[in-house]
Design a protein around this motif. Structure first.
Motif, short mmCIF file in Angstrom:
data_model
loop_
_atom_site.label_atom_id
_atom_site.label_comp_id
_atom_site.label_asym_id
_atom_site.label_seq_id
_atom_site.Cartn_x
_atom_site.Cartn_y
_atom_site.Cartn_z
N PHE B 31 0.83 -1.22 0.00
CA PHE B 31 0.00 0.00 0.00
C PHE B 31 0.87 1.26 0.00
CE2 PHE B 31 -2.66 -3.31 1.92
CZ PHE B 31 -3.71 -3.30 1.02
N LEU B 32 2.01 1.16 0.69
CA LEU B 32 2.95 2.29 0.72
C LEU B 32 3.47 2.58 -0.70
CD1 LEU B 32 4.16 4.01 3.04
CD2 LEU B 32 6.19 2.56 2.88
N LEU B 33 3.82 1.51 -1.40
CA LEU B 33 4.33 1.64 -2.77
C LEU B 33 3.24 2.23 -3.68
CD1 LEU B 33 6.55 1.05 -4.90
CD2 LEU B 33 5.53 -1.20 -5.20
N VAL B 34 2.02 1.71 -3.55
CA VAL B 34 0.91 2.21 -4.38
C VAL B 34 0.69 3.70 -4.10
CG1 VAL B 34 -1.59 2.07 -4.74
CG2 VAL B 34 -0.22 -0.01 -4.70
N GLY B 35 0.74 4.09 -2.83
CA GLY B 35 0.54 5.49 -2.46
C GLY B 35 1.62 6.39 -3.05
N ALA B 36 2.87 5.93 -2.95
CA ALA B 36 3.98 6.73 -3.48
C ALA B 36 3.85 6.89 -5.00
CB ALA B 36 5.31 6.08 -3.12
N LEU B 37 3.53 5.79 -5.66
CA LEU B 37 3.39 5.85 -7.12
C LEU B 37 2.21 6.74 -7.52
CD1 LEU B 37 4.07 2.10 -7.98
CD2 LEU B 37 5.52 4.03 -8.57
N ALA B 38 1.12 6.63 -6.78
CA ALA B 38 -0.06 7.46 -7.08
C ALA B 38 0.30 8.94 -6.92
CB ALA B 38 -1.22 7.08 -6.17
N GLY B 39 1.13 9.26 -5.93
CA GLY B 39 1.57 10.65 -5.73
C GLY B 39 2.34 11.16 -6.94
N LEU B 40 3.25 10.31 -7.46
CA LEU B 40 4.02 10.71 -8.64
C LEU B 40 3.12 10.88 -9.86
CD1 LEU B 40 7.22 8.48 -8.32
CD2 LEU B 40 7.15 10.97 -8.43
N VAL B 41 2.14 9.97 -9.98
CA VAL B 41 1.20 10.07 -11.11
C VAL B 41 0.41 11.38 -11.00
CG1 VAL B 41 -0.84 9.03 -12.19
CG2 VAL B 41 1.03 7.58 -11.42
N ALA B 42 0.01 11.73 -9.79
CA ALA B 42 -0.75 12.97 -9.59
C ALA B 42 0.11 14.18 -9.97
CB ALA B 42 -1.20 13.08 -8.13
N ALA B 43 1.42 14.13 -9.63
CA ALA B 43 2.32 15.23 -10.01
C ALA B 43 2.40 15.35 -11.54
CB ALA B 43 3.71 15.00 -9.42
N GLY B 44 2.49 14.20 -12.21
CA GLY B 44 2.53 14.20 -13.68
C GLY B 44 1.24 14.75 -14.26
N ALA B 45 0.10 14.36 -13.67
CA ALA B 45 -1.20 14.85 -14.15
C ALA B 45 -1.30 16.36 -13.97
CB ALA B 45 -2.33 14.14 -13.42
N GLY B 46 -0.76 16.85 -12.85
CA GLY B 46 -0.76 18.29 -12.60
C GLY B 46 0.07 19.03 -13.65
N ALA B 47 1.22 18.45 -13.99
CA ALA B 47 2.08 19.08 -14.99
C ALA B 47 1.39 19.09 -16.37
CB ALA B 47 3.41 18.33 -15.08
N TRP B 48 0.68 18.01 -16.68
CA TRP B 48 -0.03 17.94 -17.96
C TRP B 48 -1.15 19.00 -18.00
CZ3 TRP B 48 -3.30 13.28 -20.17
CH2 TRP B 48 -3.46 13.46 -21.54
N SER B 49 -1.82 19.13 -16.86
CA SER B 49 -2.88 20.14 -16.79
C SER B 49 -2.29 21.54 -17.00
CB SER B 49 -3.58 19.99 -15.43
OG SER B 49 -3.97 21.20 -14.93
N TYR B 50 -1.10 21.78 -16.43
CA TYR B 50 -0.42 23.07 -16.63
C TYR B 50 -0.08 23.28 -18.11
CZ TYR B 50 3.04 26.77 -15.97
OH TYR B 50 3.74 27.95 -16.05
N GLN B 51 0.33 22.19 -18.75
CA GLN B 51 0.66 22.28 -20.18
C GLN B 51 -0.59 22.59 -21.02
OE1 GLN B 51 3.20 19.10 -22.05
NE2 GLN B 51 1.54 19.05 -23.54
#
Lengths: 41, 400
Positions: B31-51
């Motif tokens: 669950f820790l790994l899933v949470g960390a990966l989901a956080g990175l995915v959210a950061a990527g989604a935020g950057a895409w939204s900025y783009q």
């Protein structure tokens, strides 16, 4: 690069989630392998 | 393919127990790994939204460098998707018995890599809400889509490959879905019931599955070769220096298999370690994968050498500017690092039989190959675009 890193994380995340949904090694193919002289003693 | 049901014996419960264990129990670290990966995915989604809001210029793409890390990543992930097709498809066709524990790991990688590769097409579009221009609908009025656009070819190739590889992943999963339907008693059971399509393991069902696999396996191998050939033609049909080459299609296909096999080795090592699958994924599997990597290293080295040699022998200034920038110019450091990771180190290490039987060693080679192949994909794009035919237009690109 954040998008690139996020996509790599998404790939790993999808794989990690898939491991909880499908057997990562084909069960029936392993059993079939036994008939062809496989090992799992 | 034979009906494995009659092989019931003392080993069958062990196989069921070992291989279904990852689905039945979950450690907190998961669950820790899933949470960390989901956080990175959210950061990527935020950057895409900025783009979205600010435009694709935010990625530092500008003339003359109109392709950058998005296209490099697209090529890399399409290449990674060749892992499943090559490992599973080609080895299934050649009836290689050792493939059995590796096929599912590789097929899943194909499926997921294609999802990621498709995302990079959308990132690169910039104005992603106009994605429907990529759909190859009939255009009698000769309006868009533009069938001469390589982006259009990529969309057609990737969607065809994604459809075929989804079927190819799903078919051999049906008997396993039925097994899980009968053994798992939680929220997943109804899902497995639907996905198993009423599988009961009758002789007729096995025969139908066998026929379907016999049809789809050669087809998926052909699609695999064609899809990366098309990606290679994206470059080959252009007039950009160092891209205008007939060797790009086989070079791309072999490069894709090279990085794909490397990725499978990484997956094999991690899953074997985490889920204690040493009885199934043994040293001999790493040895065989190491031999495959050695083969692809030699094939890719030959194609890369042939490509550079013909440019050097032709001595056309436009092309030589690009080659010089790689060998001794501003791109020399990443170029020679790539050569070491993709060719020299794998060749030296994997020719030693003792090394190939060390899972950790082969996995490290897989990591090096994939780092090197990603750099190679970037170097394939950025230097030729940085040195267009008219020197007044020379410029460079650093991704944001």
């Amino acid at each position: 690069m954040t998008i690139v890193a996020g996509s790599l994380a998404l790939a790993i995340l999808l794989y990690v989630l898939a491991v909880k949904f499908v057997p990562i090694i084909s069960v029936w193919e392993e059993k079939e392998g036994l008939m062809h002289g496989g090992r799992h003693e | 393919m034979t009906n494995p049901a009659p092989a019931d014996g003392p080993q069958i419960p062990k196989i069921n127990r070992d291989l279904l264990e990852p689905l039945l129990s979950t450690h907190w670290s998961y669950f820790l790994l899933v949470g960390a990966l989901a956080g990175l995915v959210a950061a990527g989604a935020g950057a895409w939204s900025y783009q979205f809001r600010t435009g694709i210029g935010q990625t530092n793409l500008h003339p003359p460098v109109f392709w950058g890390v998005y296209i490099a990543s697209f090529i890399f992930w399409v290449g990674a998707s060749h892992s499943g097709t090559f490992i599973s498809g080609v080895l299934r066709l050649t009836k290689a018995e050792w493939r059995r524990p590796v096929t599912r790991i590789a097929e899943l990688m194909t499926f997921i890599s294609l999802i990621i590769a498709t995302l990079f097409v959308f990132y690169h579009l910039g104005r992603v809400w106009r994605w429907y221009y990529l759909i190859p609908y009939p255009n009698q009025r000769e309006i868009w889509p533009n069938f001469r656009s390589p982006l259009m070819w990529d969309a057609m190739a990737v969607f065809t490959y994604a459809t075929a590889s989804t079927i190819y992943l799903y078919l051999p999963l049906i008997p396993d879905f039925a097994l899980m339907r009968d053994r798992i008693e939680d929220w997943r059971k109804p899902l497995y019931r639907v996905l198993s399509l009423g599988w009961q393991g009758t002789q007729h069902q096995w025969q139908v599955l066998e026929t379907a696999m016999r049809i789809i396996t050669p087809l998926i191998v052909m699609v695999m070769v064609s899809v990366h050939s098309i990606v290679g033609w994206d470059f080959g049909v252009s007039l950009v220096p160092a891209w205008h080459s007939t060797i790009f299609a086989p070079y791309f296909v072999v490069g894709a298999v090279h990085s794909g096999v490397g990725l499978v080795v990484i997956g094999m090592y991690i899953l074997r370690k985490v889920y204690h699958l040493e009885d199934y994924i043994g040293q001999e599997h790493f040895d065989k994968m190491g031999k495959l990597l050695l083969l692809t290293t030699l094939g890719l080295a030959y194609l890369y050498f042939a490509e550079l040699l013909t440019i050097w022998y032709g001595n056309i200034p436009d092309h030589m500017w690009v080659v010089d920038s790689l060998l001794s110019g501003p791109f020399a450091v990443p170029f020679w690092f790539m050569v070491a990771c993709v060719y020299v180190i794998p060749l030296l290490a994997l020719t030693l039989p003792a090394f190939r039987r060390r899972p950790l060693g082969v996995m490290v080679i897989g990591v090096l190959i994939n780092i090197g192949m990603y750099i190679e994909r970037v170097l394939l794009i950025v230097p030729p675009l940085s040195y267009p035919r008219l020197p007044f237009n020379w410029d460079t690109y650093v991704p944001s």
